[in-house]
Design an enzyme around this catalytic site. Structure first.
Site, mmCIF file in Angstrom:
data_model
loop_
_atom_site.group_PDB
_atom_site.id
_atom_site.type_symbol
_atom_site.label_atom_id
_atom_site.label_comp_id
_atom_site.label_asym_id
_atom_site.label_seq_id
_atom_site.Cartn_x
_atom_site.Cartn_y
_atom_site.Cartn_z
ATOM 1 N N TYR A 57 0.807 -1.211 0.000
ATOM 2 C CA TYR A 57 0.000 0.000 0.000
ATOM 3 C C TYR A 57 0.847 1.271 0.000
ATOM 4 O O TYR A 57 0.299 2.377 0.038
ATOM 5 C CB TYR A 57 -0.954 0.000 1.186
ATOM 6 N N ASP A 81 -3.471 -17.320 5.559
ATOM 7 C CA ASP A 81 -4.548 -18.129 4.995
ATOM 8 C C ASP A 81 -5.189 -19.003 6.069
ATOM 9 O O ASP A 81 -6.416 -19.145 6.122
ATOM 10 C CB ASP A 81 -4.055 -18.967 3.813
#
Length: 496
Positions: free
Chosen positions: A144, A224
């Site tokens: 980002y 995950d």
């Protein structure tokens, strides 16, 4: 670690009866409605706030300011060091970055905290679970940072920048959040099994910082698996700390478990300023229609009050919001089988519930949050030794790997470097491995020193680069280092 000292975050506490200056940014869309609701509730609850209202967002972009934040607003936040903000819109075709990102970057609010807990009266598939956690997200670096390039006309690159300093600050913040809220565990969430240097840096730094917080249990989980476990057993989590993009995704997931973004508060914390905001969007389709849910902004204001040390008022507002959600009325997005109410009516109900206790509510004993004060020195890691062992040259070419590889070997003759491998999207394609790789016109060509004990000089590398670029277009180079005898780069898939 590089921490010099630890400083209390609330630097603008008010003594009894003294109002604290706070910058208020109403925002766009439903922003003015939800921030006005917060102002009304805080005033009724007895909060000691002196509001300094300023603008940012859509109207600023349309006026020609490409940042979306005028200087007057920046000056106000720099002075008050605390802001409550409504959602901001970045109109398509105006400005380079969103106004939200501008504020986070300019004030280095490196830590985004997003609490989520089960709220009685809000029906979700997880309503029966006792969810009560905080996601602590690094807020200014990672993917980002927004550093992107078109490497070839058909291949784009986004740089994932992770610093040791950023990892230390966010790790320490997570442990301090746990202490301030009486929590027992902090779980570091990364994808360090694949991105061993970048995501791995957070894992390694977190593990080092954890030794200084023996009262808090430190855990680690792959992102995950974390997403999987958040759905299976969300009540088992306490504090999560993670990198910027992982945190963006997981915090929204966590909000969904307890009722959605309409009730999700957030804080952007840094040494120089703290900006509190609801994390939902501007909802222009319902703006000005008295339909907006102000809960997220109200709970963000509660977080702000605790930051300012006004704990009693914060608890009063927190309980009043919880009681209103528990008994009703509720706005249309969370009304369930009850008739929906408007923004004003919901706000009136919260005000009427001030001083009353919700029935199904577990009270948490909040303490002042201590923000880490990490050294301002740009250098936080100094290796005892370093050596340049080679370089990656990224080339654009429509030739096949075998043609490129053989020609680069010829061009490297007589230089200090030899071609070791060529990879395409991370997989070795030269020397040939027999794998059916579907290649693009973006080739990473790894050259290493012929003398494995030498240290590559820039002049030696430029000699090779000059030869290569007489025939090939290059777009990027990366030196290959060893720090303290350890490789400071990863190997391609299939490279030994």
């Amino acid at each position: 670690m590089s921490q010099e000292k630890t400083a209390a975050a609330p630097s603008r506490h008010a003594s009894v009866g003294t109002a604290v200056p706070v910058t208020l940014i109403p925002g766009d869309g439903i922003g003015p409605e939800v921030t006005n609701a917060a102002k009304r509730v805080l005033e009724a609850a007895g909060a000691r706030i002196e509001w300094h209202e300023h603008i940012a967002g859509k109207q600023v972009f349309l006026a020609g300011n490409r940042t979306g934040v005028p200087q007057e607003t920046l000056d106000s936040i720099a002075s008050t060091r605390v802001a409550l903000k409504g959602p901001l819109e970045t109109p398509i075709g105006y400005g380079g970055k969103s106004a939200n990102v501008t504020l986070r970057k300019l004030f280095e609010t490196y830590g985004n905290t997003r609490p989520a807990r089960t709220i009685p009266g809000i029906a979700t598939p997880f309503s029966h679970r006792n969810i009560d956690m905080v996601v602590v997200r690094e807020n200014v670096e990672d993917l980002y940072a927004g550093i992107e390039h078109m490497q070839t006309p058909g291949v784009a690159q986004c740089l994932k920048l992770i610093s040791q300093k950023g990892c230390e600050k966010i790790s320490r913040l997570a442990f301090e959040v746990a202490r301030a809220e009486g929590r027992r565990t902090v779980t570091c969430v990364t994808k360090a099994n694949i991105m061993k240097l970048t995501e791995g840096m957070l894992k390694r730094t977190f593990e080092a910082v954890a030794t200084e917080y023996p009262d808090i249990e430190a855990q680690y989980m792959l992102v995950d698996n974390c997403a999987h476990q958040l759905v299976r057993s969300p009540e088992s989590f306490d504090v999560l700390v993670t990198t910027n993009m992982n945190g963006d995704i997981l915090s929204d997931l966590v909000s969904g478990l307890v009722g959605g973004l309409g009730i999700a508060p957030g804080a952007n914390l840094g040494k120089h300023a703290a900006i509190f905001e609801a994390v939902h969007g501007t909802a222009p389709d319902i703006a000005g229609q008295d339909k907006a849910n102000p809960t997220a902004t109200l709970l963000s204001a509660v977080m702000m009050l605790r930051h300012l040390g006004q704990f009693e008022v914060a608890d009063k507002v927190d309980k009043a919001v919880a009681l209103t959600l528990e008994k009703g009325p509720r706005t249309g997005d969370i009304s369930g089988d009850q008739p929906p109410c408007g923004t004003q009516a919901f706000t009136d109900a919260v005000i009427a519930n001030l001083g009353h206790e919700p029935e199904a509510w577990v009270e948490r004993n909040y303490k002042p949050l201590v923000l880490p004060d990490v050294t301002s020195n740009p250098v936080t890691v100094t290796p005892k030794s370093r050596r340049t062992v080679g370089a990656d040259i990224f080339l654009e070419s429509g030739q096949d790997a075998q043609t490129i590889g053989k020609r680069l070997e010829e061009l490297a003759e007589g230089t200090a470097l030899r071609l070791k491998i060529i990879s395409n999207r991370g997989t070795v394609v030269y020397p040939p491995t027999g794998a059916p790789t579907d290649c693009v016109d973006h080739w990473r060509c790894r050259f290493v020193l012929r003398d494995a004990e030498a240290d590559l000089a820039d002049v030696e590398f430029f000699e090779l680069l000059t030869k290569v670029t007489t025939e090939y277009r290059f777009m990027q180079i990366e030196k290959l280092y060893e720090f303290d005898g350890e490789l400071a780069y990863t190997l391609a898939q299939g490279e030994d």
